[in-house]
Design an enzyme around this catalytic site. Structure first.
Site, PDB file in Angstrom:
ATOM      1  N   ASP A  65      -0.655  -6.864  -9.280  1.00 51.33           N
ATOM      2  CA  ASP A  65       0.249  -8.003  -9.212  1.00 51.33           C
ATOM      3  C   ASP A  65       1.686  -7.518  -9.374  1.00 51.33           C
ATOM      4  OD1 ASP A  65      -0.647 -10.616  -8.835  1.00 51.33           O
ATOM      5  OD2 ASP A  65      -0.016 -11.254 -10.823  1.00 51.33           O
ATOM      6  N   TYR A  67       5.373  -7.511 -11.064  1.00 53.57           N
ATOM      7  CA  TYR A  67       5.873  -7.906 -12.391  1.00 53.57           C
ATOM      8  C   TYR A  67       6.432  -9.322 -12.295  1.00 53.57           C
ATOM      9  CZ  TYR A  67       5.687  -2.894 -13.513  1.00 53.57           C
ATOM     10  OH  TYR A  67       5.285  -1.600 -13.725  1.00 53.57           O
ATOM     11  N   PHE A  78       4.030  -0.904  -9.419  1.00 57.93           N
ATOM     12  CA  PHE A  78       4.386  -0.163 -10.633  1.00 57.93           C
ATOM     13  C   PHE A  78       5.893   0.081 -10.784  1.00 57.93           C
ATOM     14  CE2 PHE A  78      -0.092   1.051 -10.049  1.00 57.93           C
ATOM     15  CZ  PHE A  78      -0.593   0.762 -11.305  1.00 57.93           C
ATOM     16  N   HIS A 188      -6.679   2.659 -15.957  1.00 57.27           N
ATOM     17  CA  HIS A 188      -5.322   2.176 -15.676  1.00 57.27           C
ATOM     18  C   HIS A 188      -4.317   2.836 -16.623  1.00 57.27           C
ATOM     19  CE1 HIS A 188      -2.038  -0.716 -15.115  1.00 57.27           C
ATOM     20  NE2 HIS A 188      -2.652  -1.062 -13.985  1.00 57.27           N
TER      21      HIS A 188
END
Length: 222
Positions: A65, A67, A78, A188
């Site tokens: 997703d 931010y 990221f 992750h």
């Protein structure tokens, strides 16, 4: 339907843009931008594709997703906008790069345009999000679209590196042809899971070794 996306991607994904799910997705997203604050800025929704044309992709780093905080999302998974505080997951990625390469970072900017321009597709599964509402645009069609992106890369390209971090990314990467591509999996990089196997995974050097072995220029991660 007119979609503003880099031309090589437009050619590859043309069939998606006329699908009923994408037409409904477009209506939903446009309405969301009208109703309130949505990230990233509209011009950056397809930024990952614009910076990394289809035939230039070497590595795919899959996020979930964008931010949802102010000044963060910029269309690259990221990554954050310049001058924005670097989020914990990206901090952990930088730590692993330094540990993996044994070298200090040259760049400490979180934008990651420098990676995208070298052939790293920084792809989120969902390309938009409502401000301060994580996951708010999931299950409206973006996942189907980004599945088509992964499928096109898997089928039409060869010798790509896919970095799948966390269970969500691993599930989404199930359709990748592992006879043609190099798939790297790890927990992750989030602070909740990085210590359980992301740290020490050496994905960044592994990716470069694979690229070199197939006569491709390695990525400068630093």
């Amino acid at each position: 339907m007119e979609v503003k996306i880099e031309s090589s991607w437009k050619n590859q994904l043309q069939g998606e843009f006329t699908q009923p799910y994408f037409v409904e997705l477009t209506k939903f997203v446009k309405n969301e931008y009208k109703k309130g604050v949505v990230y990233p800025a509209p011009k950056n929704i397809f930024r990952a594709f614009d910076l990394c044309p289809f035939d230039k992709v070497k590595v795919v780093i899959l996020g979930q997703d964008p931010y949802h905080g102010e000044g963060q999302a910029n269309g690259l998974s990221f990554a954050v906008n310049s001058q924005t505080r670097i989020p914990p997951s990206l901090q952990n990625m930088f730590k692993e790069i330094m540990s993996d390469t044994g070298k200090p970072l040259v760049h400490i900017d979180g934008d990651l345009t420098r990676w995208a321009e070298q052939g790293v597709l920084l792809l989120n599964a969902t390309l938009t999000v409502r401000a301060h509402s994580a996951g708010s645009h999931q299950q409206y069609g973006w996942e189907q679209f980004t599945d088509a992106v992964i499928r096109a890369l898997s089928e039409e390209r060869e010798h790509l590196v896919f970095m799948l971090w966390g269970n969500y990314a691993k599930q989404k990467g199930a359709q990748i042809d592992r006879n043609k591509h190099f798939v790297l999996e790890a927990p992750h990089p989030s602070p909740f899971s990085a210590a359980s196997g992301f740290f020490g995974c050496k994905h960044f050097s592994s990716a470069n070794k694979y690229l070199i072995s197939h006569n491709q220029t390695p990525i400068d991660w630093l």
